[in-house]
Design an enzyme around this catalytic site. Structure first.
Site, mmCIF file in Angstrom:
data_model
loop_
_atom_site.group_PDB
_atom_site.id
_atom_site.type_symbol
_atom_site.label_atom_id
_atom_site.label_comp_id
_atom_site.label_asym_id
_atom_site.label_seq_id
_atom_site.Cartn_x
_atom_site.Cartn_y
_atom_site.Cartn_z
ATOM 1 N N GLY A 46 0.841 -1.183 0.000
ATOM 2 C CA GLY A 46 0.000 0.000 0.000
ATOM 3 C C GLY A 46 0.878 1.234 0.000
ATOM 4 O O GLY A 46 2.057 1.180 0.354
ATOM 5 N N GLN A 51 3.090 9.875 1.594
ATOM 6 C CA GLN A 51 4.347 9.128 1.616
ATOM 7 C C GLN A 51 5.239 9.452 0.415
ATOM 8 O O GLN A 51 6.402 9.079 0.399
ATOM 9 C CB GLN A 51 4.075 7.622 1.663
ATOM 10 C CG GLN A 51 3.466 7.162 2.976
ATOM 11 C CD GLN A 51 3.272 5.673 2.971
ATOM 12 O OE1 GLN A 51 2.287 5.161 2.439
ATOM 13 N NE2 GLN A 51 4.237 4.960 3.546
ATOM 14 N N CYS A 90 5.825 -0.119 7.484
ATOM 15 C CA CYS A 90 5.463 1.065 6.716
ATOM 16 C C CYS A 90 6.680 1.517 5.929
ATOM 17 O O CYS A 90 7.784 1.568 6.478
ATOM 18 C CB CYS A 90 4.998 2.165 7.673
ATOM 19 S SG CYS A 90 4.514 3.694 6.857
ATOM 20 N N LEU A 91 6.470 1.835 4.650
ATOM 21 C CA LEU A 91 7.580 2.260 3.811
ATOM 22 C C LEU A 91 8.237 3.541 4.334
ATOM 23 O O LEU A 91 9.402 3.792 4.055
ATOM 24 C CB LEU A 91 7.110 2.449 2.366
ATOM 25 C CG LEU A 91 6.635 1.176 1.660
ATOM 26 C CD1 LEU A 91 6.075 1.498 0.279
ATOM 27 C CD2 LEU A 91 7.750 0.152 1.563
ATOM 28 N N HIS A 132 -4.714 1.025 7.233
ATOM 29 C CA HIS A 132 -3.382 1.613 7.398
ATOM 30 C C HIS A 132 -3.218 2.799 6.440
ATOM 31 O O HIS A 132 -2.750 3.866 6.844
ATOM 32 C CB HIS A 132 -2.320 0.532 7.127
ATOM 33 C CG HIS A 132 -0.908 1.012 7.221
ATOM 34 N ND1 HIS A 132 -0.072 0.638 8.248
ATOM 35 C CD2 HIS A 132 -0.173 1.813 6.415
ATOM 36 C CE1 HIS A 132 1.123 1.207 8.056
ATOM 37 N NE2 HIS A 132 1.084 1.914 6.942
ATOM 38 N N GLU A 133 -3.612 2.614 5.185
ATOM 39 C CA GLU A 133 -3.453 3.685 4.194
ATOM 40 C C GLU A 133 -4.396 4.857 4.462
ATOM 41 O O GLU A 133 -4.002 6.012 4.322
ATOM 42 C CB GLU A 133 -3.637 3.155 2.769
ATOM 43 C CG GLU A 133 -2.623 2.115 2.354
ATOM 44 C CD GLU A 133 -1.171 2.465 2.668
ATOM 45 O OE1 GLU A 133 -0.795 3.645 2.603
ATOM 46 O OE2 GLU A 133 -0.407 1.535 2.981
ATOM 47 N N HIS A 136 -3.027 7.096 7.021
ATOM 48 C CA HIS A 136 -2.019 8.030 6.491
ATOM 49 C C HIS A 136 -2.665 9.326 6.020
ATOM 50 O O HIS A 136 -2.105 10.412 6.209
ATOM 51 C CB HIS A 136 -1.272 7.418 5.299
ATOM 52 C CG HIS A 136 -0.047 6.653 5.674
ATOM 53 N ND1 HIS A 136 1.026 7.214 6.318
ATOM 54 C CD2 HIS A 136 0.281 5.353 5.466
ATOM 55 C CE1 HIS A 136 1.961 6.293 6.490
ATOM 56 N NE2 HIS A 136 1.533 5.145 5.992
#
Length: 161
Positions: A46, A51, A90-91, A132-133, A136
């Protein structure tokens, strides 16, 4: 398509509420295409617009299942139920993983790249990735929900979102 640079924590944009998308145009389609390429390049499941440094309510999820790539523009959570606890990464937090409890079921409403509204229901890992996304887009980081950080040897097959 282009690979965008991932914003790494700490960065203000990761902790702010993003702006609604109002124009569904070629620029939006390019952002979505770039986000997909970036997510794949960094081996994520994702990616949210903040991000990659964009203040827009855009996120994508692809857990490599029959759903394929889910593009969410201006997503809203309509309903959640149940509970699941599992590992998340998480990236924007390379190498950091933690155990997070989230609802096991989620129903969302969002728009696709052409501005068409749709509803989607998801369970399990897909529900986790979607939530999760969307977090963000509201400036909420998974680290605020971690109950326990995980060591590398506990991470068999965990993917970053």
């Amino acid at each position: 398509m282009a690979i965008r640079k991932i914003v790494i924590h700490p960065a203000d944009i990761l902790e702010q509420t993003c702006t609604e998308v109002v124009k569904f145009d070629r620029k939006l389609a390019k952002i979505l295409d770039d986000m997909y390429d970036t997510m794949i390049e960094y081996d994520g499941v994702g990616l949210a617009a903040p991000q990659i440094g964009l203040d827009e309510r855009i996120a994508i999820v692809d857990i490599d299942d029959e759903q394929g790539t889910i593009e969410m523009i201006n997503p809203r959570i309509l309903k959640t139920s149940g509970e699941q606890t599992g590992p998340e990464g998480c990236l924007s937090f390379p190498g950091l993983f933690g155990e997070v409890t989230r609802p096991d079921f989620v129903k969302i409403e969002a728009f696709d790249r052409k501005g068409r509204k749709y509803a989607l229901e998801a369970e399990g890992f897909l529900a986790r990735a979607i939530q999760h996304e969307i977090d963000h887009l509201d400036g909420i980081l998974f680290t605020t929900k971690v109950t326990r950080y995980l060591e590398e040897d506990e991470l068999k097959g965990v993917e970053s979102e």
